[in-house]
Design a protein around this motif. Structure first.
Motif, PDB file in Angstrom:
ATOM      1  N   GLU A  60      23.189  -7.992 -21.337  1.00 30.58           N
ATOM      2  CA  GLU A  60      22.055  -7.320 -20.990  1.00 30.58           C
ATOM      3  C   GLU A  60      21.951  -7.060 -19.405  1.00 30.58           C
ATOM      4  N   ILE A  61      22.134  -8.287 -18.778  1.00 30.81           N
ATOM      5  CA  ILE A  61      22.125  -8.164 -17.200  1.00 30.81           C
ATOM      6  C   ILE A  61      23.361  -7.398 -16.791  1.00 30.81           C
ATOM      7  N   GLU A 104      14.759  -3.029 -14.744  1.00 33.39           N
ATOM      8  CA  GLU A 104      15.822  -2.539 -15.762  1.00 33.39           C
ATOM      9  C   GLU A 104      16.060  -3.278 -17.024  1.00 33.39           C
ATOM     10  N   LEU A 105      15.903  -4.823 -16.700  1.00 32.93           N
ATOM     11  CA  LEU A 105      16.107  -5.723 -17.670  1.00 32.93           C
ATOM     12  C   LEU A 105      14.874  -5.394 -18.693  1.00 32.93           C
ATOM     13  N   LYS A 106      13.603  -5.196 -18.388  1.00 35.50           N
ATOM     14  CA  LYS A 106      12.276  -4.940 -18.984  1.00 35.50           C
ATOM     15  C   LYS A 106      12.887  -3.554 -19.871  1.00 35.50           C
ATOM     16  N   LYS A 107      13.166  -2.794 -19.255  1.00 30.29           N
ATOM     17  CA  LYS A 107      13.542  -1.335 -20.148  1.00 30.29           C
ATOM     18  C   LYS A 107      14.385  -1.582 -21.159  1.00 30.29           C
ATOM     19  N   GLY A 154      14.032  -3.266 -28.789  1.00 33.58           N
ATOM     20  CA  GLY A 154      12.915  -3.850 -29.567  1.00 33.58           C
ATOM     21  C   GLY A 154      12.439  -5.284 -29.234  1.00 33.58           C
ATOM     22  N   LYS A 155      13.106  -5.816 -28.043  1.00 31.97           N
ATOM     23  CA  LYS A 155      12.744  -7.163 -27.594  1.00 31.97           C
ATOM     24  C   LYS A 155      11.650  -7.237 -26.565  1.00 31.97           C
ATOM     25  N   ILE A 156      10.900  -8.120 -26.621  1.00 31.16           N
ATOM     26  CA  ILE A 156       9.960  -8.308 -25.373  1.00 31.16           C
ATOM     27  C   ILE A 156      10.432  -9.168 -24.371  1.00 31.16           C
TER      28      ILE A 156
END
Length: 176
Positions: free
Chosen positions: A110-111, A164-167, A173-175
């Protein structure tokens, strides 16, 4: 400086910094063979210009500056799509459990994805300061920037990475 003396210095620096410089270049371009070539070019250029090394910076900073310049020149010529892989390893545990390994790998992917969407200056400042752990002064020397520019760019880069990580988290579907 005598050739034998230059050989000895460059070989010593290669043994000390070669692998780290290779990894730095590889993270930037994601091409193993090209990273090897650029690493060799870095030390060749250092050998050729060793007499110009003024020692007002550390040899490590000087070598990274050479590597940075060679890599940026290559990227400008090729303009490849840069994807960062295997750059962030957050786990300090030497013997993680299999579940932890999977979680770390997922977080790392993800990073990397998020980093690959950032502009190159943001990506590079994060790599130098957060991955390679260069000081602000060393990073400024490598990039040819002022220390104030390093600080402000890193601040903006980390904000952009966080966004970007939040997006990414929202898309999956993750918070976060």
């Amino acid at each position: 400086m005598v050739e034998n003396e230059k050989d000895k210095i460059i070989l010593e620096w290669y043994e000390k910094f070669g692998e780290a410089i290779f990894k730095y270049i590889f993270i930037m371009i994601q091409d193993y063979q090209q990273a090897e070539d650029l690493t060799n070019d870095t030390f060749l250029k250092a050998f050729i210009h060793l007499d110009t090394f003024k020692r007002n910076a550390s040899e490590k900073t000087w070598l990274y500056r050479i590597a940075h310049n060679l890599t940026v020149d290559m990227i400008r010529k090729k303009k490849p799509v840069i994807l960062l892989k295997e750059a962030f390893l957050f786990n300090k545990d030497k013997n993680p459990l299999p579940e932890e390994m999977l979680q770390i790998r997922e977080q790392s992917l993800e990073i990397y994805k998020a980093l690959s969407t950032l502009k190159s200056t943001y990506r590079e400042i994060i790599i130098l300061r957060k991955l390679k752990e260069f000081s602000i002064e060393e990073t400024a020397g490598i990039l040819g920037w002022s220390e104030a520019k390093v600080k402000s760019t890193l601040f903006r880069a980390m904000k952009a990475l966080e966004k970007e990580l939040k997006k990414e988290g929202e898309l999956n579907g993750k918070i976060i």
